[in-house]
Design a protein around this motif. Structure first.
Motif, PDB file in Angstrom:
ATOM      1  N   UNK A  48       0.826  -1.247   0.038  1.00  0.00           N
ATOM      2  CA  UNK A  48      -0.015   0.100   0.048  1.00  0.00           C
ATOM      3  C   UNK A  48       0.808   1.351   0.297  1.00  0.00           C
ATOM      4  N   UNK A  49       2.249   1.352   0.133  1.00  0.00           N
ATOM      5  CA  UNK A  49       2.952   2.449   0.306  1.00  0.00           C
ATOM      6  C   UNK A  49       3.020   3.171  -1.095  1.00  0.00           C
ATOM      7  N   UNK A  50       2.599   2.414  -2.071  1.00  0.00           N
ATOM      8  CA  UNK A  50       2.314   3.015  -3.527  1.00  0.00           C
ATOM      9  C   UNK A  50       1.319   4.062  -3.630  1.00  0.00           C
ATOM     10  N   UNK A  51       0.269   3.901  -2.922  1.00  0.00           N
ATOM     11  CA  UNK A  51      -0.935   4.568  -2.731  1.00  0.00           C
ATOM     12  C   UNK A  51      -0.916   5.925  -1.959  1.00  0.00           C
ATOM     13  N   UNK A  52      -1.770   6.565  -2.453  1.00  0.00           N
ATOM     14  CA  UNK A  52      -1.758   8.198  -1.767  1.00  0.00           C
ATOM     15  C   UNK A  52      -2.587   7.884  -0.562  1.00  0.00           C
ATOM     16  N   UNK A  53      -1.926   8.337   0.542  1.00  0.00           N
ATOM     17  CA  UNK A  53      -2.587   7.969   1.816  1.00  0.00           C
ATOM     18  C   UNK A  53      -3.688   9.195   2.014  1.00  0.00           C
ATOM     19  N   UNK A  54      -4.796   9.255   1.393  1.00  0.00           N
ATOM     20  CA  UNK A  54      -5.533  10.191   1.574  1.00  0.00           C
ATOM     21  C   UNK A  54      -7.029   9.786   1.499  1.00  0.00           C
ATOM     22  N   UNK A  57      -8.221   9.082  -2.395  1.00  0.00           N
ATOM     23  CA  UNK A  57      -7.700   7.986  -3.157  1.00  0.00           C
ATOM     24  C   UNK A  57      -8.926   7.170  -3.736  1.00  0.00           C
ATOM     25  N   UNK A  58      -8.801   6.851  -4.978  1.00  0.00           N
ATOM     26  CA  UNK A  58      -9.919   6.170  -5.624  1.00  0.00           C
ATOM     27  C   UNK A  58      -9.510   4.736  -6.300  1.00  0.00           C
ATOM     28  N   UNK A  59     -10.067   3.772  -5.855  1.00  0.00           N
ATOM     29  CA  UNK A  59      -9.912   2.259  -6.222  1.00  0.00           C
ATOM     30  C   UNK A  59     -11.096   2.089  -6.829  1.00  0.00           C
ATOM     31  N   UNK A  60     -11.043   1.495  -8.184  1.00  0.00           N
ATOM     32  CA  UNK A  60     -12.192   1.013  -9.120  1.00  0.00           C
ATOM     33  C   UNK A  60     -11.935  -0.533  -9.254  1.00  0.00           C
ATOM     34  N   UNK A  61     -12.933  -1.299  -8.886  1.00  0.00           N
ATOM     35  CA  UNK A  61     -12.756  -2.664  -9.062  1.00  0.00           C
ATOM     36  C   UNK A  61     -14.093  -3.388  -9.298  1.00  0.00           C
ATOM     37  N   UNK A  70      -7.740   4.011   3.609  1.00  0.00           N
ATOM     38  CA  UNK A  70      -8.200   2.977   4.638  1.00  0.00           C
ATOM     39  C   UNK A  70      -9.154   1.876   4.004  1.00  0.00           C
ATOM     40  N   UNK A  71     -10.074   2.268   3.466  1.00  0.00           N
ATOM     41  CA  UNK A  71     -11.144   1.467   2.897  1.00  0.00           C
ATOM     42  C   UNK A  71     -10.262   0.438   1.761  1.00  0.00           C
ATOM     43  N   UNK A  72      -9.602   1.264   0.996  1.00  0.00           N
ATOM     44  CA  UNK A  72      -8.748   0.311   0.079  1.00  0.00           C
ATOM     45  C   UNK A  72      -7.867  -0.422   0.653  1.00  0.00           C
ATOM     46  N   UNK A  73      -7.225  -0.417   1.478  1.00  0.00           N
ATOM     47  CA  UNK A  73      -6.381  -1.191   2.482  1.00  0.00           C
ATOM     48  C   UNK A  73      -7.350  -2.359   2.923  1.00  0.00           C
ATOM     49  N   UNK A  74      -8.132  -2.125   3.505  1.00  0.00           N
ATOM     50  CA  UNK A  74      -9.185  -3.120   4.205  1.00  0.00           C
ATOM     51  C   UNK A  74      -9.776  -3.876   3.007  1.00  0.00           C
ATOM     52  N   UNK A  75     -10.131  -3.271   2.049  1.00  0.00           N
ATOM     53  CA  UNK A  75     -10.482  -4.269   0.779  1.00  0.00           C
ATOM     54  C   UNK A  75      -9.598  -5.331   0.432  1.00  0.00           C
ATOM     55  N   UNK A  76      -8.487  -4.746   0.192  1.00  0.00           N
ATOM     56  CA  UNK A  76      -7.355  -5.778   0.123  1.00  0.00           C
ATOM     57  C   UNK A  76      -7.262  -6.800   0.923  1.00  0.00           C
ATOM     58  N   UNK A  77      -7.310  -6.632   2.081  1.00  0.00           N
ATOM     59  CA  UNK A  77      -7.399  -7.415   3.161  1.00  0.00           C
ATOM     60  C   UNK A  77      -8.356  -8.538   3.246  1.00  0.00           C
ATOM     61  N   UNK A  78      -9.639  -8.061   2.934  1.00  0.00           N
ATOM     62  CA  UNK A  78     -10.764  -8.837   2.947  1.00  0.00           C
ATOM     63  C   UNK A  78     -10.601  -9.727   1.713  1.00  0.00           C
ATOM     64  N   UNK A  79     -10.441  -9.006   0.582  1.00  0.00           N
ATOM     65  CA  UNK A  79     -10.247 -10.105  -0.667  1.00  0.00           C
ATOM     66  C   UNK A  79      -9.132 -10.882  -0.647  1.00  0.00           C
ATOM     67  N   UNK A  80      -7.943 -10.738  -0.090  1.00  0.00           N
ATOM     68  CA  UNK A  80      -6.877 -11.430  -0.142  1.00  0.00           C
ATOM     69  C   UNK A  80      -6.369 -11.729   1.383  1.00  0.00           C
TER      70      UNK A  80
END
Length: 144
Positions: A48-54, A57-61, A70-80
């Motif tokens: 996640x260090x490559x992402x803007x800590x803001x 930040x927008x993640x489209x999946x 934080x929601x993007x990070x939590x999404x990664x943890x949930x999916x993986x």
């Protein structure tokens, strides 16, 4: 009038050249290579260090749009949730451009080799922005 136009053209060329410097491209590629290595170590937090800590930040999946670091990070943890689901990541870069000063656009493919779960692959588009001298992903659209 001609001097003003010539000056404007020189400024545009200088900005374009600066935006497309080999150093900027190398920095962005290093971020993506580090992300690939972090993923393959099972370290989503470092990935996640490559992402803007803001919150912007927008993640489209597949599930839609997620706003915020934080929601993007939590999404990664949930999916993986484990190494078997994460698999081994391989990025392939298809297109790399600088549409403007301090902005980079990367299009590529990802492949997750997952012997226990079945392989997963798709495409991604990443919008990078140089913020306080550091290239960060401000928008990630990943299919797959």
């Amino acid at each position: 009038m001609r001097n003003w136009l010539f000056t404007l053209i020189l400024i545009a060329v200088a900005v374009s050249a600066k935006a497309q410097s080999a150093g900027d491209k190398d920095q962005i590629l290093a971020i993506l290579q580090r992300q690939e290595a972090d993923w393959n170590k099972g370290d989503i937090k470092s990935f996640m260090n490559g992402y803007w800590e803001s919150d912007s930040l927008m993640f489209v999946g597949k599930a839609g749009i997620t706003y915020g670091y934080k929601p993007t990070y939590e999404g990664y943890l949930k999916r993986y949730p484990d190494r078997a689901t994460m698999g081994k990541l391989k990025f392939t870069f298809l297109n790399f451009s600088f549409p403007g000063a301090g902005v980079a656009f990367v299009v590529g493919k990802f492949h997750l080799t997952r012997p226990e779960k079945g392989d997963l692959e798709g495409h991604y588009t990443l919008l990078f922005k140089k913020i306080k001298g550091k290239w960060l992903i401000v928008c990630d659209h990943t299919s797959g």
